[in-house]
Design a protein around this motif. Structure first.
Motif, PDB file in Angstrom:
ATOM      1  N   PHE A  34     -13.291   3.813  -0.054  1.00  0.00           N
ATOM      2  CA  PHE A  34     -13.068   5.183   0.391  1.00  0.00           C
ATOM      3  C   PHE A  34     -12.784   6.085  -0.812  1.00  0.00           C
ATOM      4  O   PHE A  34     -12.255   5.633  -1.826  1.00  0.00           O
ATOM      5  N   TYR A  36     -10.499   9.561  -1.072  1.00  0.00           N
ATOM      6  CA  TYR A  36      -9.633  10.547  -0.446  1.00  0.00           C
ATOM      7  C   TYR A  36      -9.423  11.693  -1.438  1.00  0.00           C
ATOM      8  O   TYR A  36      -9.419  11.488  -2.647  1.00  0.00           O
ATOM      9  N   LEU A  44      -3.402  14.699   2.112  1.00  0.00           N
ATOM     10  CA  LEU A  44      -4.463  13.785   1.713  1.00  0.00           C
ATOM     11  C   LEU A  44      -5.476  13.676   2.856  1.00  0.00           C
ATOM     12  O   LEU A  44      -5.103  13.484   4.011  1.00  0.00           O
ATOM     13  N   LEU A  46      -9.614  12.278   4.057  1.00  0.00           N
ATOM     14  CA  LEU A  46     -10.765  11.447   3.733  1.00  0.00           C
ATOM     15  C   LEU A  46     -11.930  12.311   3.273  1.00  0.00           C
ATOM     16  O   LEU A  46     -12.264  13.317   3.905  1.00  0.00           O
ATOM     17  N   ARG A  49     -16.480   7.473   3.038  1.00  0.00           N
ATOM     18  CA  ARG A  49     -16.304   6.029   3.149  1.00  0.00           C
ATOM     19  C   ARG A  49     -17.679   5.404   2.954  1.00  0.00           C
ATOM     20  O   ARG A  49     -18.679   5.975   3.412  1.00  0.00           O
ATOM     21  N   ASN A  94      -8.178  -2.668  10.510  1.00  0.00           N
ATOM     22  CA  ASN A  94      -7.190  -1.635  10.171  1.00  0.00           C
ATOM     23  C   ASN A  94      -6.179  -2.126   9.155  1.00  0.00           C
ATOM     24  O   ASN A  94      -4.975  -2.020   9.357  1.00  0.00           O
TER      25      ASN A  94
ATOM     26  N   ALA B  31      -2.606   1.895  15.014  1.00  0.00           N
ATOM     27  CA  ALA B  31      -2.122   1.439  13.711  1.00  0.00           C
ATOM     28  C   ALA B  31      -1.340   2.553  13.024  1.00  0.00           C
ATOM     29  O   ALA B  31      -1.721   3.730  13.076  1.00  0.00           O
ATOM     30  N   SER B  95      -4.214   5.275  12.385  1.00  0.00           N
ATOM     31  CA  SER B  95      -5.640   5.109  12.610  1.00  0.00           C
ATOM     32  C   SER B  95      -5.862   4.361  13.925  1.00  0.00           C
ATOM     33  O   SER B  95      -4.951   3.750  14.476  1.00  0.00           O
ATOM     34  N   THR B  96      -7.084   4.438  14.384  1.00  0.00           N
ATOM     35  CA  THR B  96      -7.492   3.648  15.519  1.00  0.00           C
ATOM     36  C   THR B  96      -8.566   2.684  15.035  1.00  0.00           C
ATOM     37  O   THR B  96      -9.098   2.837  13.933  1.00  0.00           O
ATOM     38  N   LEU B  97      -8.883   1.685  15.840  1.00  0.00           N
ATOM     39  CA  LEU B  97      -9.706   0.580  15.378  1.00  0.00           C
ATOM     40  C   LEU B  97     -11.023   1.043  14.772  1.00  0.00           C
ATOM     41  O   LEU B  97     -11.783   1.786  15.395  1.00  0.00           O
ATOM     42  N   GLY B  98     -11.276   0.587  13.562  1.00  0.00           N
ATOM     43  CA  GLY B  98     -12.540   0.868  12.907  1.00  0.00           C
ATOM     44  C   GLY B  98     -12.653   2.240  12.286  1.00  0.00           C
ATOM     45  O   GLY B  98     -13.679   2.563  11.696  1.00  0.00           O
ATOM     46  N   GLN B  99     -11.628   3.038  12.430  1.00  0.00           N
ATOM     47  CA  GLN B  99     -11.677   4.400  11.905  1.00  0.00           C
ATOM     48  C   GLN B  99     -10.752   4.548  10.695  1.00  0.00           C
ATOM     49  O   GLN B  99      -9.776   3.812  10.565  1.00  0.00           O
ATOM     50  N   PRO B 100     -11.060   5.520   9.812  1.00  0.00           N
ATOM     51  CA  PRO B 100     -10.214   5.675   8.626  1.00  0.00           C
ATOM     52  C   PRO B 100      -8.835   6.233   8.963  1.00  0.00           C
ATOM     53  O   PRO B 100      -8.616   6.779  10.040  1.00  0.00           O
ATOM     54  N   GLN B 101      -7.943   6.095   8.016  1.00  0.00           N
ATOM     55  CA  GLN B 101      -6.571   6.534   8.206  1.00  0.00           C
ATOM     56  C   GLN B 101      -6.440   8.047   8.015  1.00  0.00           C
ATOM     57  O   GLN B 101      -7.082   8.634   7.150  1.00  0.00           O
ATOM     58  N   PHE B 103      -3.588  10.997   7.282  1.00  0.00           N
ATOM     59  CA  PHE B 103      -2.284  11.083   6.651  1.00  0.00           C
ATOM     60  C   PHE B 103      -1.502  12.311   7.098  1.00  0.00           C
ATOM     61  O   PHE B 103      -2.080  13.348   7.428  1.00  0.00           O
TER      62      PHE B 103
END
Lengths: 109, 112
Positions: A34, A36, A44, A46, A49, A94, B31, B95-101, B103
């Motif tokens: 990734f 950011y 911060l 994204l 990716r 995750n 998450a 985050s949720t499954l498979g997705q980026p975080q 902040f």
């Protein structure tokens, strides 16, 4: 060991010049990579990716597994690109991110 | 649409005091992560919650640090007997499954 290295703390370029922010990683397995970005006084967020293979705000990044690199590139820098850029990796699912120390990009008019 | 919310935004306290930092994740995100960013450093992972599983505490730097999460909602990070080296920006992400975080804005903690 998992590690992300961004060799440049600060990168200054002139407006309209090409930009390349370097990122190398160390990971046993197949990581997700990734970029950011943190603009002044913003959180911060994204930028890219590697699995989506998108171009965002003119930036692209290609995962090179042979060189374990994920450099961020833009052909023509804009003043609004000035920000702090962080390269990060995670395992599948995750899992927590491992960040590089960041590169501050300064685009000079 | 609310993003990740953290409070307080700034906290100044004396060495030796306990502090509690709060994170409200994005609704539906299973998450939740805590990171710390000390001056001039990258973000370092502290602790990770995923649904009802036991949290991954492998990044906590000492037993003075602990965190809790109620179900899939709010999390609190507690630092006991604060030391000057605890001064940092503490960031929460969800985050949720498979997705980026995603902040939050972080809490800037200063230990005098």
């Amino acid at each position: 060991a998992q590690r992300v290295t961004q060799p440049e703390k600060l990168l200054s370029v002139f407006k309209g010049a090409p930009v390349e922010l370097k990122c190398n990683y160390s990971y046993s397995g197949s990581p997700e990579l990734f970029w950011y970005v943190q603009y002044s006084r913003q959180r911060l967020q994204l930028l890219l990716r590697h699995i989506s293979r998108e171009s965002i705000k003119g930036f692209t990044a290609d995962l090179n597994k042979g060189e374990t690199s994920f450099h961020l590139k833009k052909p023509f820098a804009q003043e609004e690109d000035s920000a702090m850029y962080y390269c990060a990796l995670s395992g599948t699912g995750n899992t927590p991110l491992v960040f590089g120390k960041g590169t501050r990009l300064s685009v000079i008019a | 649409g609310a993003g990740v919310s953290q409070s307080p935004s700034n906290k100044v306290t004396e060495k030796g005091k306990d502090v509690e930092l709060r994170c409200d994740p994005i609704s539906g995100h299973t998450a939740l992560y805590w990171y710390r960013q000390r001056l001039g450093q990258g973000l370092e992972f502290l602790i990770y919650f995923q649904g009802n599983s036991a949290p991954d505490k492998s990044g906590l730097p000492s037993d003075r640090f602990s965190a809790e999460r109620t179900g899939e909602s709010v999390s609190t990070l507690t630092i006991q007997r604060t030391q000057q080296e605890d001064s940092a920006v503490y960031l929460c992400a969800s985050s949720t499954l498979g997705q980026p975080q995603h902040f939050g804005d972080g809490t800037r903690l200063s230990i005098l």
